[in-house]
Design a protein around this motif. Structure first.
Motif, PDB file in Angstrom:
ATOM      1  N   GLY B 135       0.821  -1.205   0.000  1.00 31.15           N
ATOM      2  CA  GLY B 135       0.000   0.000   0.000  1.00 31.15           C
ATOM      3  C   GLY B 135       0.853   1.253   0.000  1.00 31.15           C
ATOM      4  N   TYR B 136       1.942   1.236   0.775  1.00 38.48           N
ATOM      5  CA  TYR B 136       2.770   2.422   0.909  1.00 38.48           C
ATOM      6  C   TYR B 136       3.675   2.604  -0.298  1.00 38.48           C
ATOM      7  N   ARG B 137       4.162   1.509  -0.846  1.00 38.06           N
ATOM      8  CA  ARG B 137       5.011   1.601  -2.045  1.00 38.06           C
ATOM      9  C   ARG B 137       4.270   0.986  -3.214  1.00 38.06           C
ATOM     10  N   SER B 138       3.081   1.498  -3.525  1.00 41.76           N
ATOM     11  CA  SER B 138       2.229   0.818  -4.496  1.00 41.76           C
ATOM     12  C   SER B 138       2.792   0.858  -5.908  1.00 41.76           C
ATOM     13  N   GLY B 139       3.761   1.752  -6.167  1.00 44.13           N
ATOM     14  CA  GLY B 139       4.303   1.823  -7.517  1.00 44.13           C
ATOM     15  C   GLY B 139       5.323   0.745  -7.847  1.00 44.13           C
ATOM     16  N   LYS B 140       5.929   0.161  -6.805  1.00 42.41           N
ATOM     17  CA  LYS B 140       7.022  -0.785  -7.023  1.00 42.41           C
ATOM     18  C   LYS B 140       6.540  -2.100  -7.636  1.00 42.41           C
ATOM     19  N   TRP B 141       7.448  -2.745  -8.387  1.00 40.13           N
ATOM     20  CA  TRP B 141       7.060  -3.986  -9.065  1.00 40.13           C
ATOM     21  C   TRP B 141       6.692  -5.073  -8.058  1.00 40.13           C
ATOM     22  N   TYR B 142       7.458  -5.127  -6.934  1.00 40.39           N
ATOM     23  CA  TYR B 142       7.160  -6.199  -5.981  1.00 40.39           C
ATOM     24  C   TYR B 142       5.816  -5.987  -5.306  1.00 40.39           C
ATOM     25  N   SER B 143       5.403  -4.711  -5.179  1.00 36.06           N
ATOM     26  CA  SER B 143       4.079  -4.459  -4.616  1.00 36.06           C
ATOM     27  C   SER B 143       2.999  -5.026  -5.508  1.00 36.06           C
ATOM     28  N   LYS B 144       3.187  -4.792  -6.832  1.00 39.64           N
ATOM     29  CA  LYS B 144       2.175  -5.291  -7.762  1.00 39.64           C
ATOM     30  C   LYS B 144       2.148  -6.810  -7.758  1.00 39.64           C
ATOM     31  N   ALA B 145       3.340  -7.423  -7.706  1.00 44.46           N
ATOM     32  CA  ALA B 145       3.407  -8.887  -7.708  1.00 44.46           C
ATOM     33  C   ALA B 145       2.738  -9.451  -6.457  1.00 44.46           C
ATOM     34  N   LEU B 146       3.045  -8.840  -5.296  1.00 42.87           N
ATOM     35  CA  LEU B 146       2.473  -9.337  -4.045  1.00 42.87           C
ATOM     36  C   LEU B 146       0.960  -9.152  -4.020  1.00 42.87           C
ATOM     37  N   GLU B 147       0.485  -8.019  -4.578  1.00 41.93           N
ATOM     38  CA  GLU B 147      -0.949  -7.809  -4.612  1.00 41.93           C
ATOM     39  C   GLU B 147      -1.625  -8.839  -5.514  1.00 41.93           C
ATOM     40  N   GLY B 148      -0.948  -9.139  -6.634  1.00 42.90           N
ATOM     41  CA  GLY B 148      -1.482 -10.159  -7.535  1.00 42.90           C
ATOM     42  C   GLY B 148      -1.627 -11.506  -6.835  1.00 42.90           C
ATOM     43  N   ILE B 149      -0.594 -11.869  -6.057  1.00 47.73           N
ATOM     44  CA  ILE B 149      -0.656 -13.128  -5.312  1.00 47.73           C
ATOM     45  C   ILE B 149      -1.816 -13.106  -4.317  1.00 47.73           C
ATOM     46  N   ALA B 150      -1.982 -11.955  -3.655  1.00 50.16           N
ATOM     47  CA  ALA B 150      -3.063 -11.847  -2.672  1.00 50.16           C
ATOM     48  C   ALA B 150      -4.431 -11.989  -3.333  1.00 50.16           C
ATOM     49  N   ILE B 151      -4.596 -11.344  -4.518  1.00 51.55           N
ATOM     50  CA  ILE B 151      -5.873 -11.439  -5.221  1.00 51.55           C
ATOM     51  C   ILE B 151      -6.136 -12.881  -5.634  1.00 51.55           C
ATOM     52  N   PHE B 152      -5.072 -13.575  -5.981  1.00 53.53           N
ATOM     53  CA  PHE B 152      -5.218 -14.981  -6.382  1.00 53.53           C
ATOM     54  C   PHE B 152      -5.579 -15.853  -5.178  1.00 53.53           C
TER      55      PHE B 152
END
Lengths: 283, 332
Positions: B135-152
């Motif tokens: 949430g705090y570093r939402s622009g970073k690639w790892y943030s997007k990857a981790l969010e994707g895993i969470a959505i999955f």
């Protein structure tokens, strides 16, 4: 135009979710009509066949074609999900609006009921119901029991929305221009809640299918019916994991995973979409 | 004074939840078109033993007494409630006769508490940490990857995760035993290590099942807070990014997450119940399942009542420790 594109891009979730749900609808509503036999009947095809051109997912140890069984299972699971979600959302919205708008004793009683039904763990009570109805459990009874435990979630949310609405300017305007309570609720408050209800509906479809499958996996749903959960139940009963019958046990597992991700994406995507739309209107 | 008022109203809700929950448990068997006594008698007679009508009615009396079905409905109700709530007495188990139900529950409850407490805390801490980061570093690639895993992961129910884990780590890569087996005397080192080893997979299914939700909700909260004026002010003042994340964003975002934990304990408990059954974990879920399979109604009423009380108590405890995390609330 730029804004349109933004909305479409933001809503990758809604797009992906809807497309996947559409595929499931075809699987569950259209394909079963083409099944060459009643897929839940036992011993209509040879048992334990591997995947082939005739039986693309092979056959089960009960002599059913795994592929057609899966389409029947998806049909029934979707059916339960939609029925439960529809009534839970409808009752929930109604109760939430009543509580939020009526206030006073009505609000206190309804809020208490919501809190209780949210706090009481539903699965143990569903297990009690199902085990008492041994053998007589129908998908309908399971559905009714699921509605009892699923209406409070939307109700609580709608109550909160209705409470905040009560103080808004346009509601007062409507009241002073002579609209009755019912009229205000139907014409002024409901449109606000409708979009939210759609997202909740989709989410409740997920919860209902998930809970029915949970009961089914341990043999407490209507095991003679095909649902995604009962399919897993029978596969487990016949040592599907030990016997490496991956299509039998794997296909409902994979179907549940994909369906739930699709429903989740559609639900959150729609919520995002309607928030965007509201923003555009007010801008 | 304010704390006393908060405490009293919270305690009233607590007792009402238990009271109404137990009332449902009492009335469900009495309003459903099913007759456990006839079913039990049917099983006895169908197993070949013949009984005279007098014996049958004597048996019926005994079973009615055993199930607490004698007397008028209000009498039964007050008997059940006072026995269950005041003395914790649910009668004797039929499948483990003559073991009292509460003794069986006392054996299995610690297992469930151990499993749920450990895995819920791990899921909550890890999930919130990842959520804060994304949430705090939402622009970073790892943030997007981790969010994707969470959505999955988030929409997948616990029992599906449990099945997948069993298929993967018991059958395909046989790391863990097929059935739950604890070695050694209670609380010997061997006992503890084998208990932990056997609990890894059930615990993992609950952790993976729960933490997607904590990631997603924490992400939503912290990305909102990261745009607040006081965070911008801190940034312009030159406060380090890590400090802002911990002191400004986390401190504010963690509070709703505690409330959310109290609300979702029931859902977590539901999930753990099925996971226990699939793994054969010796807790409350498996005991409930045994009661269902053996049609042991005293045991079933007992485990379900205890489930309701346990979940309500856990939510109460979480709500009561909330003020410890929020220095702004001063109940004085």
């Amino acid at each position: 135009m730029q804004k349109m594109r933004n909305i479409l891009r933001l809503n990758r979730r809604l797009q992906v979710g809807s497309i996947l749900i559409l595929i499931f609808l075809i699987f569950g509503l259209v394909l079963p009509r083409f099944s060459p036999y009643n897929a839940i009947d036992w011993n209509v095809v040879p048992r334990n066949l591997p995947a082939s051109k005739v039986h693309i997912f092979g056959t089960t140890s009960l002599g059913q074609d795994t592929f057609w069984l899966l389409t029947f299972a998806i049909q029934n699971s979707l059916f339960i999900g939609v029925i439960v979600a529809f009534f839970s959302t409808a009752i929930g919205v109604l109760a939430g609006l009543t509580a939020g708008y009526a206030g006073g004793v009505v609000d206190r009683v309804l809020s208490l009921l919501m809190d209780v039904f949210i706090s009481v763990p539903s699965l143990p009570i569903l297990i009690l119901v199902a085990s008492l109805l041994q053998g007589k459990t129908s998908l309908l009874t399971i559905g009714i029991a699921l509605i009892v435990f699923n209406w409070p979630w939307p109700a609580r949310q709608v109550r909160a929305i209705a409470l905040s609405m009560r103080e808004r300017e346009f509601i007062n305007t409507a009241r002073f221009s002579g609209k009755g309570t019912l009229g205000i609720v139907v014409y002024e408050i409901f449109p606000y809640i409708f979009n939210w209800s759609v997202a909740n509906f989709v989410n409740t479809v997920l919860v209902a299918i998930s809970t029915e499958s949970a009961l089914a996996v341990i043999g407490l749903s209507s095991v003679q019916q095909a649902t995604l959960g009962t399919m897993i139940y029978w596969a487990l009963q016949y040592q599907g994991i030990l016997g490496k019958k991956w299509y039998w046990i794997g296909s409902p597992v994979v179907a549940i995973v994909i369906l739930f991700i699709a429903l989740f994406l559609a639900s959150t995507g729609f919520a995002e979409y309607s928030a965007e739309k509201r923003g555009r209107q007010s801008a | 004074m304010r704390f006393a008022r908060f405490l009293v109203s919270r305690l009233i809700t607590y007792f009402l939840v238990i009271l109404i929950g137990m009332t449902i448990v009492f009335f469900v068997p009495r309003f459903l078109p099913s007759d456990p006594i006839s079913a039990a008698l049917g099983r006895i007679t169908s197993s070949g033993s013949t009984m005279t009508p007098a014996q049958v009615s004597a048996m019926r009396d005994t079973l009615e007494q055993l199930y607490g079905l004698q007397g008028t409905l209000p009498e039964q109700y007050f008997n059940f409630m006072s026995r269950a709530l005041l003395t914790g007495n649910f009668g004797q188990s039929l499948s483990f006769y003559p073991m009292p139900v509460n003794q069986l529950i006392a054996q299995s409850l610690p297992w469930t508490v151990f499993l749920l407490l450990t895995s819920t805390i791990i899921a909550w801490v890890v999930g919130n940490f990842i959520g804060l980061l994304t949430g705090y570093r939402s622009g970073k690639w790892y943030s997007k990857a981790l969010e994707g895993i969470a959505i999955f992961l988030y929409p997948i129910p616990y029992y599906i995760l449990a099945l997948v884990l069993i298929i993967l780590f018991v059958y395909i890569i046989p790391v863990f035993p097929i059935s739950f087996s604890v070695k050694g005397k209670p609380f010997s080192p061997e006992f503890i290590s084998s208990a932990i080893f056997n609990s890894i997979l059930p615990g993992l299914s609950i952790i993976i099942g729960a933490f997607g939700w904590w990631i997603l909700s924490m992400k939503a909260l912290s990305s909102g807070i990261a745009e607040e004026d006081y965070v911008n002010f801190a940034r312009m003042k030159g406060v380090g990014s890590g400090t802002i994340m911990r002191r400004y964003v986390l401190r504010n975002a963690i509070l709703p997450q505690i409330t959310l934990l109290a609300i979702s304990i029931g859902t977590i408990f539901n999930g753990a119940l099925i996971a226990e059954i699939l793994f054969g974990y010796p807790g409350l879920g498996t005991l409930t399942y045994t009661a269902v399979v053996q049609t042991d109604y005293n045991l079933l009423m007992g485990t379900i009542s205890i489930s309701i009380i346990a979940v309500a108590t856990a939510a109460l405890v979480v709500d009561l420790i909330y003020p410890l995390f929020d220095p702004r609330i001063q109940y004085r």
